[in-house]
Scaffold this active site. Structure first.
Site, PDB file in Angstrom:
ATOM      1  N   GLU A   1       0.192   3.613   1.780  1.00  0.00           N
ATOM      2  CA  GLU A   1       0.270   4.026   3.194  1.00  0.00           C
ATOM      3  C   GLU A   1       1.674   3.786   3.750  1.00  0.00           C
ATOM      4  O   GLU A   1       2.059   4.399   4.750  1.00  0.00           O
ATOM      5  CB  GLU A   1      -0.734   3.240   4.044  1.00  0.00           C
ATOM      6  CG  GLU A   1      -2.107   3.860   4.139  1.00  0.00           C
ATOM      7  CD  GLU A   1      -2.150   5.148   4.955  1.00  0.00           C
ATOM      8  OE1 GLU A   1      -1.689   5.146   6.105  1.00  0.00           O
ATOM      9  OE2 GLU A   1      -2.626   6.148   4.437  1.00  0.00           O
TER      10      GLU A   1
ATOM     11  N   TYR B   1      -1.675   0.365  10.723  1.00  0.00           N
ATOM     12  CA  TYR B   1      -1.931  -0.292   9.428  1.00  0.00           C
ATOM     13  C   TYR B   1      -0.716  -0.140   8.502  1.00  0.00           C
ATOM     14  O   TYR B   1      -0.254  -1.113   7.902  1.00  0.00           O
ATOM     15  CB  TYR B   1      -3.181   0.312   8.776  1.00  0.00           C
ATOM     16  CG  TYR B   1      -3.375  -0.099   7.333  1.00  0.00           C
ATOM     17  CD1 TYR B   1      -3.977  -1.310   6.992  1.00  0.00           C
ATOM     18  CD2 TYR B   1      -2.939   0.725   6.291  1.00  0.00           C
ATOM     19  CE1 TYR B   1      -4.155  -1.683   5.659  1.00  0.00           C
ATOM     20  CE2 TYR B   1      -3.112   0.363   4.964  1.00  0.00           C
ATOM     21  CZ  TYR B   1      -3.716  -0.840   4.656  1.00  0.00           C
ATOM     22  OH  TYR B   1      -3.882  -1.203   3.335  1.00  0.00           O
TER      23      TYR B   1
ATOM     24  N   SER C   1       0.815  -1.217   0.000  1.00  0.00           N
ATOM     25  CA  SER C   1       0.000   0.000   0.000  1.00  0.00           C
ATOM     26  C   SER C   1       0.847   1.265   0.000  1.00  0.00           C
ATOM     27  O   SER C   1       1.923   1.313   0.618  1.00  0.00           O
ATOM     28  CB  SER C   1      -0.869  -0.016   1.262  1.00  0.00           C
ATOM     29  OG  SER C   1      -1.423   1.258   1.496  1.00  0.00           O
TER      30      SER C   1
HETATM   31  P1  NAP Z   1     -11.541  -4.670   1.800  1.00  0.00           P
HETATM   32  O1  NAP Z   1     -12.669  -4.326   0.906  1.00  0.00           O
HETATM   33  O2  NAP Z   1     -11.517  -4.141   3.190  1.00  0.00           O
HETATM   34  O3  NAP Z   1     -11.426  -6.273   1.847  1.00  0.00           O
HETATM   35  C1  NAP Z   1     -10.637  -6.921   2.816  1.00  0.00           C
HETATM   36  C2  NAP Z   1     -10.879  -8.410   2.727  1.00  0.00           C
HETATM   37  O4  NAP Z   1     -10.050  -9.072   3.694  1.00  0.00           O
HETATM   38  C3  NAP Z   1     -12.323  -8.853   3.009  1.00  0.00           C
HETATM   39  O5  NAP Z   1     -12.675  -9.876   2.115  1.00  0.00           O
HETATM   40  C4  NAP Z   1     -12.223  -9.411   4.430  1.00  0.00           C
HETATM   41  O6  NAP Z   1     -13.207 -10.384   4.728  1.00  0.00           O
HETATM   42  C5  NAP Z   1     -10.847 -10.065   4.363  1.00  0.00           C
HETATM   43  N1  NAP Z   1     -10.270 -10.369   5.673  1.00  0.00           N
HETATM   44  C6  NAP Z   1     -10.077  -9.519   6.717  1.00  0.00           C
HETATM   45  N2  NAP Z   1      -9.494 -10.186   7.738  1.00  0.00           N
HETATM   46  C7  NAP Z   1      -9.323 -11.460   7.331  1.00  0.00           C
HETATM   47  C8  NAP Z   1      -8.768 -12.613   7.928  1.00  0.00           C
HETATM   48  N3  NAP Z   1      -8.295 -12.613   9.169  1.00  0.00           N
HETATM   49  N4  NAP Z   1      -8.717 -13.765   7.192  1.00  0.00           N
HETATM   50  C9  NAP Z   1      -9.218 -13.805   5.960  1.00  0.00           C
HETATM   51  N5  NAP Z   1      -9.778 -12.750   5.331  1.00  0.00           N
HETATM   52  C10 NAP Z   1      -9.813 -11.590   6.013  1.00  0.00           C
HETATM   53  O7  NAP Z   1     -10.152  -4.224   1.141  1.00  0.00           O
HETATM   54  P2  NAP Z   1      -9.828  -3.840  -0.403  1.00  0.00           P
HETATM   55  O8  NAP Z   1     -10.044  -2.387  -0.586  1.00  0.00           O
HETATM   56  O9  NAP Z   1     -10.458  -4.827  -1.308  1.00  0.00           O
HETATM   57  O10 NAP Z   1      -8.241  -4.036  -0.406  1.00  0.00           O
HETATM   58  C11 NAP Z   1      -7.662  -5.298  -0.732  1.00  0.00           C
HETATM   59  C12 NAP Z   1      -6.240  -5.334  -0.197  1.00  0.00           C
HETATM   60  O11 NAP Z   1      -5.470  -4.281  -0.787  1.00  0.00           O
HETATM   61  C13 NAP Z   1      -6.104  -5.131   1.311  1.00  0.00           C
HETATM   62  O12 NAP Z   1      -5.009  -5.899   1.743  1.00  0.00           O
HETATM   63  C14 NAP Z   1      -5.782  -3.653   1.458  1.00  0.00           C
HETATM   64  O13 NAP Z   1      -5.100  -3.407   2.657  1.00  0.00           O
HETATM   65  C15 NAP Z   1      -4.906  -3.450   0.232  1.00  0.00           C
HETATM   66  N6  NAP Z   1      -4.876  -2.104  -0.346  1.00  0.00           N
HETATM   67  C16 NAP Z   1      -6.053  -1.493  -0.661  1.00  0.00           C
HETATM   68  C17 NAP Z   1      -6.018  -0.240  -1.281  1.00  0.00           C
HETATM   69  C18 NAP Z   1      -7.293   0.472  -1.675  1.00  0.00           C
HETATM   70  O14 NAP Z   1      -7.219   1.685  -1.923  1.00  0.00           O
HETATM   71  N7  NAP Z   1      -8.423  -0.233  -1.779  1.00  0.00           N
HETATM   72  C19 NAP Z   1      -4.779   0.369  -1.564  1.00  0.00           C
HETATM   73  C20 NAP Z   1      -3.612  -0.319  -1.223  1.00  0.00           C
HETATM   74  C21 NAP Z   1      -3.669  -1.562  -0.633  1.00  0.00           C
HETATM   75  P3  NAP Z   1     -14.656  -9.985   5.324  1.00  0.00           P
HETATM   76  O15 NAP Z   1     -15.508  -9.644   4.130  1.00  0.00           O
HETATM   77  O16 NAP Z   1     -15.044 -11.229   6.021  1.00  0.00           O
HETATM   78  O17 NAP Z   1     -14.446  -8.804   6.234  1.00  0.00           O
HETATM   79  O1  G4F Z   2     -10.577   6.806   2.465  1.00  0.00           O
HETATM   80  P1  G4F Z   2      -9.610   6.709   3.584  1.00  0.00           P
HETATM   81  O2  G4F Z   2     -10.089   6.129   4.861  1.00  0.00           O
HETATM   82  O3  G4F Z   2      -8.354   5.944   3.001  1.00  0.00           O
HETATM   83  P2  G4F Z   2      -6.817   5.856   3.465  1.00  0.00           P
HETATM   84  O4  G4F Z   2      -6.649   6.135   4.902  1.00  0.00           O
HETATM   85  O5  G4F Z   2      -6.023   6.676   2.514  1.00  0.00           O
HETATM   86  O6  G4F Z   2      -6.527   4.300   3.232  1.00  0.00           O
HETATM   87  C1  G4F Z   2      -6.952   3.626   2.062  1.00  0.00           C
HETATM   88  O7  G4F Z   2      -5.948   3.716   1.091  1.00  0.00           O
HETATM   89  C2  G4F Z   2      -4.713   3.058   1.429  1.00  0.00           C
HETATM   90  C3  G4F Z   2      -3.757   3.297   0.268  1.00  0.00           C
HETATM   91  O8  G4F Z   2      -3.025   4.481   0.482  1.00  0.00           O
HETATM   92  C4  G4F Z   2      -5.017   1.597   1.638  1.00  0.00           C
HETATM   93  F1  G4F Z   2      -3.859   0.940   1.906  1.00  0.00           F
HETATM   94  C5  G4F Z   2      -5.985   1.430   2.776  1.00  0.00           C
HETATM   95  O9  G4F Z   2      -6.315   0.049   2.921  1.00  0.00           O
HETATM   96  C6  G4F Z   2      -7.261   2.179   2.425  1.00  0.00           C
HETATM   97  O10 G4F Z   2      -7.866   1.544   1.325  1.00  0.00           O
HETATM   98  O11 G4F Z   2      -9.037   8.178   3.920  1.00  0.00           O
HETATM   99  C7  G4F Z   2      -8.484   9.001   2.905  1.00  0.00           C
HETATM  100  C8  G4F Z   2      -8.194  10.376   3.488  1.00  0.00           C
HETATM  101  C9  G4F Z   2      -7.436  10.347   4.832  1.00  0.00           C
HETATM  102  O12 G4F Z   2      -6.440  11.343   4.801  1.00  0.00           O
HETATM  103  C10 G4F Z   2      -8.476  10.712   5.859  1.00  0.00           C
HETATM  104  O13 G4F Z   2      -7.975  11.405   7.005  1.00  0.00           O
HETATM  105  O14 G4F Z   2      -9.446  11.018   3.766  1.00  0.00           O
HETATM  106  C11 G4F Z   2      -9.360  11.643   5.024  1.00  0.00           C
HETATM  107  N1  G4F Z   2     -10.709  11.788   5.578  1.00  0.00           N
HETATM  108  C12 G4F Z   2     -11.299  12.987   5.885  1.00  0.00           C
HETATM  109  N2  G4F Z   2     -12.500  12.767   6.433  1.00  0.00           N
HETATM  110  C13 G4F Z   2     -11.542  10.800   5.929  1.00  0.00           C
HETATM  111  C14 G4F Z   2     -12.676  11.412   6.464  1.00  0.00           C
HETATM  112  N3  G4F Z   2     -11.431   9.460   5.815  1.00  0.00           N
HETATM  113  C15 G4F Z   2     -12.482   8.715   6.244  1.00  0.00           C
HETATM  114  N4  G4F Z   2     -12.393   7.370   6.116  1.00  0.00           N
HETATM  115  N5  G4F Z   2     -13.605   9.260   6.811  1.00  0.00           N
HETATM  116  C16 G4F Z   2     -13.746  10.617   6.944  1.00  0.00           C
HETATM  117  O15 G4F Z   2     -14.765  11.107   7.444  1.00  0.00           O
END
Ligand code: NAP
Ligand code: G4F
Length: 323
Positions: A126, A148, A124
């Site tokens: 992050e 995280y 990520s």
């Molecule tokens: P998500 O929608 O939160 O999905 C997370 C998945 O992980 C869900 O299927 C959840 O199952 C499963 N899970 C959580 N704990 C588990 C455990 N102990 N054992 C098995 N499964 C488990 O996340 P996403 O946005 O699809 O992201 C996919 C991956 O990419 C994650 O690793 C996230 O950290 C990473 N990532 C995401 C972003 C982004 O912007 N979306 C960016 C960078 C990296 P349940 O449905 O049962 O909760």
């Molecule tokens: O949408 P967010 O919660 O995503 P964040 O923290 O960037 O993390 C996501 O992206 C990561 C990749 O860089 C992934 F690894 C991670 O799993 C996840 O998918 O927040 C985005 C930004 C933050 O700066 C937060 O402080 O939006 C700001 N924000 C402002 N108000 C808020 C809010 N975020 C959330 N969730 N809720 C608010 O009300």
């Protein structure tokens, strides 16, 4: 021989898009589910009959070894994680167990059962946290700002380490934020587009947010899962930044989303301290040059297109629910 992929996190946003992509490529797709008291198939309902769903948990190594032995995948995509940054301060140990040590459990299971399996780790942006350079690239040093982010740094380095120690084909995708109509409601993009739908239909009037100044490089999830797959099709495993190269603030997100529904965001958005974080990642913007040049990866949807797609989808969903 038909390729077989195992996806952990199949019920999540990315798991559902990746499963669709792999099915389109002719794969057999095995999805790992953790046990829950209710079914959680919202995102995979439409493809459920084409998937093999199996039980397992990143917290339980025996379950991982068992399902690799039984289903013999050729590729494993590790998307499962505790993925919500805000929750990671409240549950730092669970986040570490799942998002960090879960990667080692899976890599070790692969090493023991079949080291020929190709492995993708969902790293990520992050990890860059308090950024050392702009834009961020594969060589930018890490400075995570949340439990995280720290857990993802561990997951990244253990992936590199198993590649170097045991010769595994293990790649790490450093993906910047990617969103879609299937994004969880707690993440800021979906929180905003969901609120826009409710405000436009007169159900709500206000939306409480945290830091409006934070800037993110937001792309479309369906574009990003193609990059994951491309990484595992290369002769050599490697690490790649996947991003759009553009950044926008949460304020700009509000302006675009409310504007798309003909609303003025300033009349509806209020700042609530409860949504501020103990430590913030102020600015993320990635340089996807390596992914473009080596993988031939391009994104298809831009920021304006993404926001419009999400607002339209939330408005359609609400209309459906109100019918
Ligand atoms: P998500 O929608 O939160 O999905 C997370 C998945 O992980 C869900 O299927 C959840 O199952 C499963 N899970 C959580 N704990 C588990 C455990 N102990 N054992 C098995 N499964 C488990 O996340 P996403 O946005 O699809 O992201 C996919 C991956 O990419 C994650 O690793 C996230 O950290 C990473 N990532 C995401 C972003 C982004 O912007 N979306 C960016 C960078 C990296 P349940 O449905 O049962 O909760
Ligand atoms: O949408 P967010 O919660 O995503 P964040 O923290 O960037 O993390 C996501 O992206 C990561 C990749 O860089 C992934 F690894 C991670 O799993 C996840 O998918 O927040 C985005 C930004 C933050 O700066 C937060 O402080 O939006 C700001 N924000 C402002 N108000 C808020 C809010 N975020 C959330 N969730 N809720 C608010 O009300």
């Amino acid at each position: 021989m038909r390729k077989r992929a195992l996806i952990t996190g199949i019920t999540g946003q990315d798991g559902s898009y990746l499963a669709e992509h792999l099915l389109d490529q002719g794969y057999e797709v095995v999805g790992m589910l953790r046990r829950s008291s209710t079914l959680n198939f919202e995102r995979i309902d439409h493809i459920q009959d084409r998937l093999t769903l199996v039980s397992g948990d990143l917290l339980d190594e025996v379950s991982l070894i068992g399902l690799l032995k039984e289903h013999r995948p050729t590729e494993v995509y590790n998307l499962a994680a505790q993925s919500f940054v805000q929750t990671s301060w409240g549950q730092p140990v669970l986040t570490g167990e799942t998002t960090a040590l879960g990667v080692t459990r899976l890599l070790d299971a692969i090493r023991m059962v079949d080291p020929e399996i190709r492995f993708y780790q969902a790293s990520s942006s992050e990890m860059f946290g308090k950024v050392h350079e702009v834009p961020q690239r594969e060589t930018t040093p890490f400075y995570p700002r949340s439990p995280y982010g720290v857990a993802k740094v561990y997951g990244h380095w253990i992936t590199v380490n198993y590649r170097e120690s045991y010769g595994l084909h293990a790649s790490s995708g450093m993906l910047f934020n990617h969103e879609s109509p299937r994004r969880g409601l707690e993440f800021v993009t979906r929180k905003v587009t969901h609120a826009v739908a409710r405000i436009a239909s007169g159900i709500d009037d206000k939306l409480a947010l945290g830091n409006l100044d934070a800037q993110r490089d937001w792309g479309y999830a369906a574009d990003y899962v193609r990059a994951m797959w491309l990484m595992l099709q290369q002769d050599n495993a490697d690490d790649y930044v996947v991003a759009t190269g553009e950044t926008h603030s949460v304020r700009e997100l509000c302006e675009a989303a409310f504007g798309h529904a003909g609303l003025d965001w300033q009349e509806h958005v209020v700042v609530d301290e409860r949504f501020l974080r103990p430590a913030e990642v102020d600015l993320l913007v990635g340089d996807p040059t390596k992914a473009r040049e080596v993988l031939g990866w391009e994104r298809e949807v831009d920021f304006a297109g993404l926001v419009a797609m999400m607002v339209d989808a939330d408005r359609a969903l609400l209309r459906e629910r109100l019918r």
